[in-house]
Design a protein around this motif. Structure first.
Motif, PDB file in Angstrom:
ATOM      1  N   ARG A 155       0.806  -1.218   0.000  1.00 57.77           N
ATOM      2  CA  ARG A 155       0.000   0.000   0.000  1.00 57.77           C
ATOM      3  C   ARG A 155       0.841   1.271   0.000  1.00 57.77           C
ATOM      4  O   ARG A 155       0.302   2.364   0.043  1.00 57.77           O
ATOM      5  CB  ARG A 155      -0.907   0.021   1.227  1.00 57.77           C
ATOM      6  N   GLY A 156       2.149   1.116  -0.023  1.00 61.89           N
ATOM      7  CA  GLY A 156       3.051   2.256   0.082  1.00 61.89           C
ATOM      8  C   GLY A 156       2.993   3.162  -1.131  1.00 61.89           C
ATOM      9  O   GLY A 156       2.316   2.873  -2.124  1.00 61.89           O
ATOM     10  N   PRO A 157       3.727   4.251  -1.043  1.00 59.43           N
ATOM     11  CA  PRO A 157       3.698   5.229  -2.136  1.00 59.43           C
ATOM     12  C   PRO A 157       4.475   4.737  -3.350  1.00 59.43           C
ATOM     13  O   PRO A 157       5.522   4.119  -3.232  1.00 59.43           O
ATOM     14  CB  PRO A 157       4.378   6.458  -1.520  1.00 59.43           C
ATOM     15  N   GLY A 158       3.919   5.010  -4.494  1.00 61.86           N
ATOM     16  CA  GLY A 158       4.622   4.757  -5.741  1.00 61.86           C
ATOM     17  C   GLY A 158       5.153   6.084  -6.268  1.00 61.86           C
ATOM     18  O   GLY A 158       5.007   7.125  -5.629  1.00 61.86           O
ATOM     19  N   ILE A 159       5.744   6.065  -7.422  1.00 58.55           N
ATOM     20  CA  ILE A 159       6.271   7.281  -8.028  1.00 58.55           C
ATOM     21  C   ILE A 159       5.466   7.566  -9.293  1.00 58.55           C
ATOM     22  O   ILE A 159       5.293   6.688 -10.137  1.00 58.55           O
ATOM     23  CB  ILE A 159       7.769   7.123  -8.355  1.00 58.55           C
ATOM     24  N   ASP A 160       4.990   8.785  -9.416  1.00 55.40           N
ATOM     25  CA  ASP A 160       4.230   9.222 -10.592  1.00 55.40           C
ATOM     26  C   ASP A 160       3.061   8.299 -10.913  1.00 55.40           C
ATOM     27  O   ASP A 160       2.830   7.934 -12.069  1.00 55.40           O
ATOM     28  CB  ASP A 160       5.155   9.338 -11.812  1.00 55.40           C
ATOM     29  N   GLY A 161       2.336   7.895  -9.882  1.00 56.39           N
ATOM     30  CA  GLY A 161       1.143   7.083 -10.082  1.00 56.39           C
ATOM     31  C   GLY A 161       1.399   5.599 -10.309  1.00 56.39           C
ATOM     32  O   GLY A 161       0.468   4.818 -10.470  1.00 56.39           O
ATOM     33  N   ARG A 162       2.647   5.210 -10.327  1.00 53.85           N
ATOM     34  CA  ARG A 162       2.968   3.782 -10.506  1.00 53.85           C
ATOM     35  C   ARG A 162       2.843   3.055  -9.184  1.00 53.85           C
ATOM     36  O   ARG A 162       2.814   3.655  -8.117  1.00 53.85           O
ATOM     37  CB  ARG A 162       4.391   3.617 -11.034  1.00 53.85           C
ATOM     38  N   SER A 163       2.798   1.742  -9.263  1.00 51.70           N
ATOM     39  CA  SER A 163       2.729   0.947  -8.039  1.00 51.70           C
ATOM     40  C   SER A 163       4.053   1.064  -7.277  1.00 51.70           C
ATOM     41  O   SER A 163       5.098   1.353  -7.860  1.00 51.70           O
ATOM     42  CB  SER A 163       2.415  -0.517  -8.365  1.00 51.70           C
ATOM     43  N   PRO A 164       4.017   0.853  -5.963  1.00 53.24           N
ATOM     44  CA  PRO A 164       5.225   1.020  -5.151  1.00 53.24           C
ATOM     45  C   PRO A 164       6.271  -0.064  -5.441  1.00 53.24           C
ATOM     46  O   PRO A 164       5.936  -1.173  -5.845  1.00 53.24           O
ATOM     47  CB  PRO A 164       4.704   0.898  -3.720  1.00 53.24           C
ATOM     48  N   LYS A 165       7.513   0.286  -5.227  1.00 56.77           N
ATOM     49  CA  LYS A 165       8.619  -0.675  -5.324  1.00 56.77           C
ATOM     50  C   LYS A 165       8.716  -1.353  -3.967  1.00 56.77           C
ATOM     51  O   LYS A 165       9.388  -0.873  -3.049  1.00 56.77           O
ATOM     52  CB  LYS A 165       9.927   0.023  -5.683  1.00 56.77           C
ATOM     53  N   GLN A 166       8.004  -2.470  -3.834  1.00 59.92           N
ATOM     54  CA  GLN A 166       7.878  -3.117  -2.531  1.00 59.92           C
ATOM     55  C   GLN A 166       9.214  -3.553  -1.959  1.00 59.92           C
ATOM     56  O   GLN A 166       9.434  -3.458  -0.754  1.00 59.92           O
ATOM     57  CB  GLN A 166       6.922  -4.302  -2.634  1.00 59.92           C
ATOM     58  N   ARG A 167      10.114  -4.009  -2.782  1.00 60.66           N
ATOM     59  CA  ARG A 167      11.426  -4.450  -2.292  1.00 60.66           C
ATOM     60  C   ARG A 167      12.149  -3.304  -1.588  1.00 60.66           C
ATOM     61  O   ARG A 167      12.708  -3.482  -0.502  1.00 60.66           O
ATOM     62  CB  ARG A 167      12.252  -4.973  -3.463  1.00 60.66           C
TER      63      ARG A 167
END
Length: 155
Positions: A118-130
Motif C-alpha cells: 500500500r506504500g507510495p509509488g512514483i508518478d502514479g505507478r505501483s510502489p517498489k515493494q522491495r
C-alpha cells in the motif's frame, strides 16, 4: 544494458532443497497455512542473487527467512530481495546471522508486506515493494543490530 536472462536455475533449486524450501513456478502463489511448508516462487530471483553475490550470501538470506519463527510464508521475491539488500548494505548483519534471525523474529513481516503493498509509488505507478521493505526493516532492526556501534558513539 539489457537485464540478465536467467534460464538455468539449478543452483537456486538445490539451495532451496537444502533448506527444505519448495520451489514453485513464478506465477504460482505461495500457499500459507499451518500445514504449508516453506515455499517460494522466486527461483529466478534467488539465482540472480547467487550470480551477483555468491551462494553463501543467498544461503544466508534464505536461512534468515526460513529459520526465524513464523516467516516460512515470507519467501516472496520482494522480501528475499529486501533481506539481500540489507546484507549488502550491512555485511556485519549477515556475519551475525543468529542475532539477525532473533531480531527478525520480533518483526511482523506479513504486516510489513501489506504496508509496502500500500506504500507510495512514483508518478502514479505501483510502489517498489522491495525498496520499501528494505527501508522498513532497516529502521526496525537498526537499534537491535547496531547497539554496540551506538554505545561507542555515546562514549
Amino acid at each position: 544494458m539489457p537485464a540478465e536472462k536467467i534460464t538455468d536455475t539449478r543452483q537456486a533449486r538445490e539451495l532451496c532443497d537444502s533448506l527444505d524450501v519448495t520451489c514453485l513456478k513464478g506465477n504460482v502463489p505461495i500457499r500459507t497455512g499451518p500445514t504449508s511448508g516453506a515455499q517460494t516462487n522466486a527461483e529466478v530471483t534467488i539465482q540472480k542473487m547467487i550470480n551477483l553475490h555468491g551462494e553463501q550470501h543467498a544461503w544466508a538470506v534464505l536461512y534468515a527467512l526460513t529459520q526465524s519463527e513464523n516467516h516460512h510464508c515470507d519467501l516472496t521475491r520482494d522480501m528475499i530481495g529486501a533481506i539481500s539488500d540489507l546484507f549488502c548494505r550491512f555485511p556485519d548483519w549477515r556475519e551475525r546471522l543468529g542475532e539477525f534471525c532473533d531480531a527478525l523474529d520480533i518483526v511482523d513481516l506479513s504486516s510489513l508486506r501489506e504496508q509496502a503493498r500500500r506504500g507510495p509509488g512514483i508518478d502514479g505507478r505501483s510502489p517498489k515493494q522491495r525498496i520499501l521493505l528494505a527501508g522498513y526493516l532497516q529502521v526496525l532492526l537498526w537499534d537491535l543490530m547496531e547497539m554496540e556501534a551506538q554505545k561507542e558513539m555515546v562514549a
